[in-house]
Design a protein around this motif. Structure first.
Motif, PDB file in Angstrom:
ATOM      1  N   TYR A 132      -6.153   0.239   2.865  1.00 19.68           N
ATOM      2  CA  TYR A 132      -5.478  -0.474   3.948  1.00 19.68           C
ATOM      3  C   TYR A 132      -6.114  -0.099   5.268  1.00 19.68           C
ATOM      4  CZ  TYR A 132      -1.679  -1.601   7.217  1.00 19.68           C
ATOM      5  OH  TYR A 132      -0.941  -2.091   8.264  1.00 19.68           O
ATOM      6  N   THR A 133      -6.529  -1.076   6.046  1.00 19.66           N
ATOM      7  CA  THR A 133      -6.976  -0.746   7.398  1.00 19.66           C
ATOM      8  C   THR A 133      -5.904  -1.183   8.374  1.00 19.66           C
ATOM      9  OG1 THR A 133      -8.069  -2.819   7.974  1.00 19.66           O
ATOM     10  CG2 THR A 133      -9.354  -1.227   6.706  1.00 19.66           C
ATOM     11  N   PHE A 134      -5.583  -0.282   9.280  1.00 14.86           N
ATOM     12  CA  PHE A 134      -4.409  -0.435  10.121  1.00 14.86           C
ATOM     13  C   PHE A 134      -4.566  -1.543  11.162  1.00 14.86           C
ATOM     14  CE2 PHE A 134      -3.737   3.407   8.050  1.00 14.86           C
ATOM     15  CZ  PHE A 134      -2.468   3.885   8.281  1.00 14.86           C
ATOM     16  N   GLU A 170     -13.076   1.573  11.311  1.00 15.88           N
ATOM     17  CA  GLU A 170     -11.905   1.425  10.442  1.00 15.88           C
ATOM     18  C   GLU A 170     -12.304   0.738   9.126  1.00 15.88           C
ATOM     19  OE1 GLU A 170      -7.935   2.191  10.116  1.00 15.88           O
ATOM     20  OE2 GLU A 170      -8.540   1.958  12.195  1.00 15.88           O
ATOM     21  N   PHE A 218      -9.705   8.684  13.453  1.00 18.28           N
ATOM     22  CA  PHE A 218      -9.415  10.013  13.992  1.00 18.28           C
ATOM     23  C   PHE A 218     -10.248  10.190  15.263  1.00 18.28           C
ATOM     24  CE2 PHE A 218      -8.744  10.362   9.407  1.00 18.28           C
ATOM     25  CZ  PHE A 218      -7.451  10.855   9.373  1.00 18.28           C
ATOM     26  N   CYS A 243       0.819  -1.217   0.000  1.00 19.09           N
ATOM     27  CA  CYS A 243       0.000   0.000   0.000  1.00 19.09           C
ATOM     28  C   CYS A 243       0.853   1.267   0.000  1.00 19.09           C
ATOM     29  CB  CYS A 243      -0.983  -0.009   1.166  1.00 19.09           C
ATOM     30  SG  CYS A 243      -0.216   0.229   2.756  1.00 19.09           S
ATOM     31  N   LEU A 254     -13.835   4.043   0.716  1.00 22.68           N
ATOM     32  CA  LEU A 254     -12.845   4.324  -0.325  1.00 22.68           C
ATOM     33  C   LEU A 254     -13.180   3.608  -1.627  1.00 22.68           C
ATOM     34  CD1 LEU A 254      -9.398   4.219   1.491  1.00 22.68           C
ATOM     35  CD2 LEU A 254     -10.375   6.143   0.255  1.00 22.68           C
ATOM     36  N   VAL A 281      -3.854   4.572  -3.234  1.00 21.35           N
ATOM     37  CA  VAL A 281      -5.202   4.560  -2.666  1.00 21.35           C
ATOM     38  C   VAL A 281      -6.204   4.949  -3.748  1.00 21.35           C
ATOM     39  CG1 VAL A 281      -6.724   5.542  -0.924  1.00 21.35           C
ATOM     40  CG2 VAL A 281      -4.324   5.131  -0.368  1.00 21.35           C
ATOM     41  N   SER A 338      -6.563   3.158  14.004  1.00 21.83           N
ATOM     42  CA  SER A 338      -6.134   4.542  13.849  1.00 21.83           C
ATOM     43  C   SER A 338      -7.212   5.353  13.165  1.00 21.83           C
ATOM     44  CB  SER A 338      -4.800   4.623  13.115  1.00 21.83           C
ATOM     45  OG  SER A 338      -4.949   4.113  11.828  1.00 21.83           O
ATOM     46  N   MET A 381     -14.356   3.011   6.951  1.00 23.57           N
ATOM     47  CA  MET A 381     -13.506   3.957   6.221  1.00 23.57           C
ATOM     48  C   MET A 381     -12.896   3.283   4.997  1.00 23.57           C
ATOM     49  SD  MET A 381     -11.773   5.671   9.581  1.00 23.57           S
ATOM     50  CE  MET A 381     -10.708   6.896   8.835  1.00 23.57           C
ATOM     51  N   ALA A 418       1.979   6.667  -1.800  1.00 25.02           N
ATOM     52  CA  ALA A 418       0.875   5.935  -1.183  1.00 25.02           C
ATOM     53  C   ALA A 418      -0.498   6.500  -1.575  1.00 25.02           C
ATOM     54  CB  ALA A 418       1.037   5.951   0.333  1.00 25.02           C
ATOM     55  N   HIS A 419      -0.625   7.844  -1.561  1.00 29.87           N
ATOM     56  CA  HIS A 419      -1.964   8.397  -1.795  1.00 29.87           C
ATOM     57  C   HIS A 419      -2.479   8.092  -3.203  1.00 29.87           C
ATOM     58  CE1 HIS A 419       0.445  11.831  -3.310  1.00 29.87           C
ATOM     59  NE2 HIS A 419      -0.568  12.009  -4.112  1.00 29.87           N
ATOM     60  N   ARG A 427       3.061   2.513   2.331  1.00 30.23           N
ATOM     61  CA  ARG A 427       3.445   3.207   3.568  1.00 30.23           C
ATOM     62  C   ARG A 427       4.925   3.071   3.815  1.00 30.23           C
ATOM     63  NH1 ARG A 427       1.391   1.107   8.517  1.00 30.23           N
ATOM     64  NH2 ARG A 427       1.872   3.108   9.422  1.00 30.23           N
ATOM     65  N   LEU A 483     -14.221  11.549   5.202  1.00 35.93           N
ATOM     66  CA  LEU A 483     -12.910  11.776   4.580  1.00 35.93           C
ATOM     67  C   LEU A 483     -12.654  10.827   3.406  1.00 35.93           C
ATOM     68  CD1 LEU A 483     -10.994  12.636   7.811  1.00 35.93           C
ATOM     69  CD2 LEU A 483     -10.887  13.996   5.722  1.00 35.93           C
ATOM     70  N   PRO A 484     -12.772   9.504   3.588  1.00 33.97           N
ATOM     71  CA  PRO A 484     -12.605   8.635   2.411  1.00 33.97           C
ATOM     72  C   PRO A 484     -13.731   8.798   1.403  1.00 33.97           C
ATOM     73  CG  PRO A 484     -13.220   7.351   4.340  1.00 33.97           C
ATOM     74  CD  PRO A 484     -12.889   8.731   4.824  1.00 33.97           C
TER      75      PRO A 484
END
Ligand SMILES: Nc1ncnc2c1ncn2[C@@H]1O[C@H](COP(=O)(O)OP(=O)(O)O)[C@@H](O)[C@H]1O
Ligand SMILES: [Mg+2]
Lengths: 321, 243
Positions: free
Chosen positions: B83-85, B150, B91, B51, B157, B77, B89, B153, B73-74, B53, B102-103
């Protein structure tokens, strides 16, 4: 539902503040009338700073250079090139936009403490340049725009910037435009991305955002607003001097924003107003007023770390933008 | 069928330690693939390379026919890799709604989705059962709900490849059941790469399993094959049911 349309109470609050300031034009005694005109422009400076510090989470210690870019961009083009006042205003804003783009491209290669130091150094260079080119800038003494220059026609419309009411209303107009512009910006998708970068930049990137480009946009928006304040300041008050490029004018917007509430739309104005009067009142009693101001600030940050409006938002009014 | 994702000799070295060591990997479109392996095997590092990172030391990554080895990375995406952490993570200071906004707004701006923002957000929240918690601050949600957020999100996307890094870690049994249903659902529209310790979840969901150990791929195959594989049993399954 959330993004586009402004909820009524937010609209009413912001419009109400502008209306109140308009009404005050007719009732305030001369001294406070003049203070408020100045505070409105300085709080535009603070609102610009807030975009970067409050919403994006980037602490710059060099924003005096953006204010001064507007101040000199407007002042010098009117003084030396004989440009009209509106052209001078545009020149000041353009200078701020250009400078903040260049500074953003360079300084955003760093983060955290390095970003603070780099912005401070650039601002110091700018400050020293105002002395190096003292032949044009007048250095410490600065330049004074004559009364004749500041009385002019826009089309058929006569404007006299030496008249306190005209000054007040123009300062209010700029204040209102920038207030609503920041309100719309921070509630937009762009504003949401800035907050995401502040909260967790790596995560924002993994949601597909070019965080560098967004931070650059924040620097440019912030710097351009600060330059607008500087340009208007030079033209309305007829003076541009190097004090405004000095380090204290990089620290002041940080204090105003901290005091009023970082990442709140009205906090910068409240902080600027509050601090102006605290200094004004204490300095009339004692020459050690800076000490008192310092202590007051420390107490405030200790007990109200979110600032005045930030605390109100956290405790009572979560809907405040 | 041409694979959605392939890696060739993918390697990541940290001061001599080869966290990922020459991995050749291939993933077909529409698959649900599980990656298993003991702690420190290099699973998180491997998907972080995919992904973007973490930059690779050597090797290549191809996604949908395009070499993305050096792509930021962006942009990956935006190509459809989500990718889910492993460590939650979300916000924490933003509402669940804004976390998903946001996504969701990202895919709308890209033109990859055509609905309205609010509809897109609510659809992802409803999908994960979080719709009634839209206005709660993410940090105030229970751990299980934060894991679901998560995933919401990731869903918002509109990914083509959804990478889930130990999504069931710390969830209760009933939450895990709900979660498996969710993953099956997601798999109808996206390829899923799942890092998972819970062998029940793996055996239930995955059509193929890749076993990693010490940065390398130790074995790969159908769940039954992996169960029967001696090397795998020695390295990993010997103690049965981790996590
Ligand atoms: N940023 C890093 N710096 C140094 N070593 C790392 C880093 N990230 C992971 N490692 C090491 O790489 C190995 C693989 O880690 P990881 O990919 O997290 O394994 P897994 O997810 O399979 O548990 C571990 O030995 C770990 O200590
Ligand atoms: Mg891991």
């Amino acid at each position: 539902m959330r993004s586009s349309a402004l909820p009524p109470r937010i609209l009413v609050l912001h419009a109400g503040v502008v209306a109140l300031l308009f009404a005050l034009n007719f009732v305030l005694p001369e001294y406070h009338h003049a203070v408020l005109a100045r505070v409105m422009l300085l709080s535009v400076f603070a609102m610009g700073y807030n975009i970067l510090f409050g919403y994006t989470g980037l602490l710059s210690l060099g924003h005096a250079m953006f204010f001064a870019a507007g101040l000199y961009g407007a002042g010098l083009s009117v003084y030396h090139l004989g440009w009209s006042i509106p052209a001078g205003l545009a020149a000041g804003i353009a200078c701020g936009a250009a400078l903040s783009t260049a500074i953003g491209l360079l300084a955003l290669r760093t983060t955290g403490v390095a970003f603070m130091i780099v912005t401070m150094m650039f601002a110091q260079v700018f400050y020293l340049l105002t002395f190096y080119f003292a032949e044009w800038t007048g250095g410490d003494d600065g330049i004074v725009l004559s009364q004749e220059i500041r009385r002019f026609f826009v089309g058929d419309f006569y404007l006299n910037l030496t008249d306190p009411t005209t000054r007040y209303l123009l300062a209010l107009a700029i204040f209102a435009i920038v207030l609503f512009a920041t309100l719309i910006a921070v509630r937009s998708s762009f504003g949401r991305v800035l907050v995401a970068i502040r909260e967790n930049e790596d995560r924002a990137r993994m949601l597909g955002y070019d965080t560098f480009a967004n931070k650059l946009a924040a620097v440019v928006l912030s710097g351009t607003i600060c330059a607008t304040a500087g340009a208007a300041y030079a033209l309305l008050f007829g003076y541009a001097g190097s004090t405004f490029a000095g380090v204290q004018y990089s620290i002041l917007p940080l204090l105003w924003v901290l005091l009023g509430g970082a990442a709140t739309t009205l906090g910068p104005f409240i902080g600027t107003l509050f601090m102006y009067y605290v200094i004004d009142i204490t300095s009339s009693y004692t020459s050690a007023y800076l000490l008192i101001v310092g202590i007051a600030l420390i107490l405030l940050v200790l007990f109200f770390p979110k600032g005045i409006l930030g605390t109100i938002r956290a405790r009572w009014a979560g809907w405040l933008p | 069928m041409t694979p959605l994702l392939t890696t060739r000799g993918l390697t990541k070295a940290y001061d001599g330690l080869r966290a990922v060591d020459g991995v050749d990997f291939s993933l077909a479109t529409g698959e649900i693939r599980a990656i298993i392996g003991p702690n420190g095997a290099g699973k998180t590092t491997f998907v972080s390379l995919v992904c973007g990172r973490v930059p690779p030391t050597s090797g290549t990554i191809v996604f949908d026919g395009e070499d993305i080895t050096h792509m930021p990375a962006h942009l990956r995406v935006r190509r459809g890799i989500a990718y889910t952490f492993q460590i939650t993570s979300v916000f924490p200071n933003l509402s669940a709604y804004d976390n998903v906004a946001l996504p969701a707004q990202r895919t709308l701006e890209d033109g990859r989705a055509k609905t309205h923002l609010h509809a897109a957000i609510m659809s992802a929240l409803e999908h994960t059962g979080l719709a009634d918690r839209a206005n709660i601050q993410a940090g105030a949600l229970s751990y299980g709900h934060q894991r679901l957020l998560e995933v919401a999100m990731g869903l918002a996307l509109k990914p083509r490849l959804l990478i889930l890094d130990e999504p069931t870690q710390g969830l209760s049994d009933s939450e895990i059941d709900g979660f498996m249903g969710l993953v099956r659902d997601i798999a109808s529209s996206a390829t899923v790469l799942l890092i998972e310790h819970n062998m029940d979840v793996v055996m239930e969901l995955a059509r193929r399993i890749t076993v990693m150990n010490a940065g390398k791929i130790l074995a790969e195959g159908m769940p039954e094959e992996i169960r029967a594989d001696e090397a795998v049993q020695r390295a990993y399954l010997g103690t049965e049911n981790h996590g």
